[in-house]
Design a protein around this motif. Sequence first.
Motif, short mmCIF file in Angstrom:
data_model
loop_
_atom_site.label_atom_id
_atom_site.label_comp_id
_atom_site.label_asym_id
_atom_site.label_seq_id
_atom_site.Cartn_x
_atom_site.Cartn_y
_atom_site.Cartn_z
N SER A 20 3.83 -2.27 39.06
CA SER A 20 3.77 -0.81 38.84
C SER A 20 4.48 -0.37 37.56
CB SER A 20 4.36 -0.05 40.06
OG SER A 20 3.61 -0.31 41.21
N TRP A 21 4.35 -1.16 36.50
CA TRP A 21 5.04 -0.75 35.28
C TRP A 21 4.21 0.19 34.42
CZ3 TRP A 21 3.01 -1.91 30.54
CH2 TRP A 21 2.25 -3.07 30.38
N TYR A 22 2.92 0.34 34.67
CA TYR A 22 2.14 1.33 33.92
C TYR A 22 2.62 2.74 34.22
CZ TYR A 22 -1.09 -2.59 33.32
OH TYR A 22 -1.63 -3.80 33.03
N SER A 23 2.99 2.97 35.48
CA SER A 23 3.43 4.30 35.91
C SER A 23 4.95 4.44 35.92
CB SER A 23 2.91 4.58 37.32
OG SER A 23 3.40 3.61 38.24
N TRP A 24 5.66 3.35 35.60
CA TRP A 24 7.12 3.32 35.72
C TRP A 24 7.56 3.68 37.14
CZ3 TRP A 24 9.41 5.83 30.65
CH2 TRP A 24 8.99 5.06 29.55
N HIS A 25 6.88 3.08 38.10
CA HIS A 25 7.07 3.42 39.50
C HIS A 25 7.69 2.26 40.29
CE1 HIS A 25 5.59 5.01 43.53
NE2 HIS A 25 6.08 6.09 42.97
N SER A 26 8.17 1.24 39.59
CA SER A 26 8.62 0.02 40.26
C SER A 26 9.76 0.27 41.24
CB SER A 26 9.06 -1.02 39.22
OG SER A 26 8.04 -1.24 38.26
N ARG A 27 10.78 0.99 40.79
CA ARG A 27 11.93 1.22 41.68
C ARG A 27 11.51 1.98 42.94
NH1 ARG A 27 16.78 4.07 38.73
NH2 ARG A 27 15.28 5.74 39.07
N ASP A 28 10.58 2.92 42.79
CA ASP A 28 10.10 3.67 43.96
C ASP A 28 9.38 2.74 44.93
OD1 ASP A 28 10.35 6.74 42.88
OD2 ASP A 28 9.77 5.37 41.30
N ASP A 29 8.54 1.84 44.39
CA ASP A 29 7.87 0.87 45.24
C ASP A 29 8.88 0.05 46.03
OD1 ASP A 29 5.40 1.64 44.33
OD2 ASP A 29 4.93 -0.23 43.30
N TYR A 30 9.84 -0.51 45.33
CA TYR A 30 10.77 -1.44 45.96
C TYR A 30 11.67 -0.72 46.98
CZ TYR A 30 9.53 -3.90 41.60
OH TYR A 30 8.85 -4.46 40.54
N SER A 31 12.14 0.47 46.63
CA SER A 31 12.99 1.21 47.57
C SER A 31 12.19 1.66 48.79
CB SER A 31 13.66 2.40 46.88
OG SER A 31 12.71 3.30 46.34
N ASN A 32 10.92 2.03 48.59
CA ASN A 32 10.07 2.38 49.74
C ASN A 32 9.81 1.16 50.64
OD1 ASN A 32 9.74 5.16 49.43
ND2 ASN A 32 8.09 4.90 47.94
N ASN A 33 9.76 -0.03 50.03
CA ASN A 33 9.66 -1.24 50.86
C ASN A 33 10.87 -1.37 51.78
OD1 ASN A 33 8.21 -3.36 48.24
ND2 ASN A 33 7.22 -1.98 49.70
N ILE A 34 12.04 -1.04 51.27
CA ILE A 34 13.24 -1.10 52.11
C ILE A 34 13.19 -0.03 53.20
CG2 ILE A 34 15.76 -1.00 52.14
CD1 ILE A 34 14.52 -3.46 50.71
N LEU A 35 12.63 1.15 52.86
CA LEU A 35 12.48 2.18 53.88
C LEU A 35 11.52 1.74 54.98
CD1 LEU A 35 12.40 5.52 51.85
CD2 LEU A 35 14.31 4.47 53.06
N SER A 36 10.58 0.88 54.66
CA SER A 36 9.70 0.36 55.72
C SER A 36 10.49 -0.46 56.72
CB SER A 36 8.55 -0.45 55.12
OG SER A 36 8.97 -1.71 54.62
N ILE A 37 11.53 -1.13 56.26
CA ILE A 37 12.43 -1.87 57.16
C ILE A 37 13.26 -0.89 57.98
CG2 ILE A 37 14.34 -3.51 57.28
CD1 ILE A 37 13.31 -4.68 54.60
N ARG A 38 13.82 0.11 57.29
CA ARG A 38 14.60 1.13 58.00
C ARG A 38 13.79 1.80 59.10
NH1 ARG A 38 15.24 6.96 55.51
NH2 ARG A 38 13.13 6.93 56.40
N ASN A 39 12.56 2.19 58.77
CA ASN A 39 11.72 2.88 59.74
C ASN A 39 11.41 1.98 60.94
OD1 ASN A 39 11.74 4.95 57.90
ND2 ASN A 39 9.63 4.66 57.21
N SER A 40 11.18 0.71 60.67
CA SER A 40 10.91 -0.23 61.76
C SER A 40 12.12 -0.37 62.67
CB SER A 40 10.51 -1.59 61.19
OG SER A 40 9.32 -1.51 60.42
N TYR A 41 13.29 -0.42 62.08
CA TYR A 41 14.51 -0.61 62.87
C TYR A 41 14.88 0.64 63.66
CZ TYR A 41 19.37 -1.75 64.02
OH TYR A 41 20.54 -1.99 64.70
N LEU A 42 14.77 1.81 63.02
CA LEU A 42 15.16 3.05 63.68
C LEU A 42 14.06 3.63 64.58
CD1 LEU A 42 17.00 4.90 60.76
CD2 LEU A 42 18.02 3.59 62.64
N GLY A 43 12.82 3.16 64.40
CA GLY A 43 11.72 3.66 65.23
C GLY A 43 11.30 5.06 64.87
#
Length: 390
Positions: free
Chosen positions: A145-168
Motif C-alpha cells: 500500500s505504498w501508492y496511497s501511503w496507507h501502509s501503517r493504517d493497513d498494519y494497525s488495522n490488522n492488529i485491530l482484527s486481533i483485538r476484535n477477535s479477542y474482545l468479541g
Amino acid sequence: MKFNNYFLSSLIAGSALLSSSFLTSCGSDDNPQPDPTPVVDSKNIDYSSENADSWHNYSVKVAELLARDSQDLYDSWNKAYEGGASYSSIFKTASAPYTSYLNCIEEILDGCSDIANEVGEAKIGDPYDLFTAGRREEALYAVESWYSWHSRDDYSNNILSIRNSYLGSLDGTENEASMAALVKSENPQLDSDTRSAITAAYDAILAIPQPFRNNINCQEARTAMEACADLDNLLTKRLKPFFQNLDTSFDSELEKIVENYTDRVVLPTYQTLCERNNALLKAVKDLSSSRTDENFRKAANAWLLAREPWEKSEAFLFGPVDALGLDPNMDSWPLDQDAIVNHLKSGNFSDLEWGNGDDDSKVEAAQNIRGFHTLEFLLFKDGEPRKIEK
C-alpha cells in the motif's frame, strides 16, 4: 494479504536502482522524501487523455470484481457455503471440518497469531531485511500500500482484527461472551498481558514515521517488529494453551464465544466490506462518467474506506476466504505492474477472470493484476489521488 515473491522478483528485474534520497533510514511526517522519476515505464505511467478511456474501463472492472468477491465472501458466511449451509452455521455448531468448540477457538487464535506474525515478519520485516541487505529498490516494492501511503493504517488495522477477535466486538469494548471475558475471569494476569501486547503492537506500528516506504529502516520499524513478535508469542505460547487446558465444564462458554465472534465480529465486518466496496464501485463509475479531480478524490477516499474492513478481517482468513481463493483475488501483493500497463494499452480486460479448468499460472497471473492494490495503483500517486491531465 497474499504475498507473491515471484512477481516481486519480476518487478525488480531490469529496473534501475532508485536514488538514495528516496529511501531513507528515518524520515519525517512533515517532510517525506520526494519520489524521483523511475526509469521503468510501468512504474512511472501517468493518467493522460490518451489512456483515459482504458484507465477508467480497467478501474471499473477491478472495482466490479472487488464488489463481487466481497459479496461472495459475505454470502458464504451468511447464506450458503458451496451450496450447503452457511459457514456461520457450520462454525457456530462446530460442524465438520471442526470437531469441537475448542477446535473453533483454536482456529480463531491461529488466525490471530498468523496475522501478528505476518505484520511483523513480512509486511514490516521483509522490506526491512531487503533494505538492510542493500537491496533498496526491492525493499520499496515489498512495502504494501505504498501508492496511497496507507501502509501503517493497513498494519494497525490488522492488529485491530486481533483485538476484535479477542474482545468479541468491533468497538474496543469487551463482550461478555468473548475470549477476553473468560480469560479475565480465570487468569486476570494473562488477560492484562494480552491486552497490553495488542496495544503495544498497535501503538508501535503507528509510531513509525509516515510514510513507511520512506522509513523502512528506522528504529520505530524495528520496535514494531518486536512488538508483533511478542504478540504472536503470547497468542501461541500462552493464550492458546490456556484454552486447550480448560476442562469440558467450559464447553458451553466456548460455544457462546464462538457464536458471539461469528455474529458480532465476522459477519458485521464482512457486511461493511460489501457495503463499502459497492460504494467504491459507484465512486469509480462516477469518476469514469465525469472525469474531474474532485471525482478522483472521491474515488480514492472510497478506496481508503473499503480497504479498512478488509484489513480488519485478516485475523480470520479461514473458511470461504481461503477455500474460494478470495484473499489472492482481492489482496495480492506486489503487483505485476508491467502486466497492468499491458492491459491498459490493450484495453482488453478479459484476462482478469478465469474459468474451470484454467491452469494455476493463468489464475495467479490474473490475481496479480486485480484487487485492492491494482485499483490503488490506478487511483493514487505519491500518497495523493491522481489528477486529470490539464
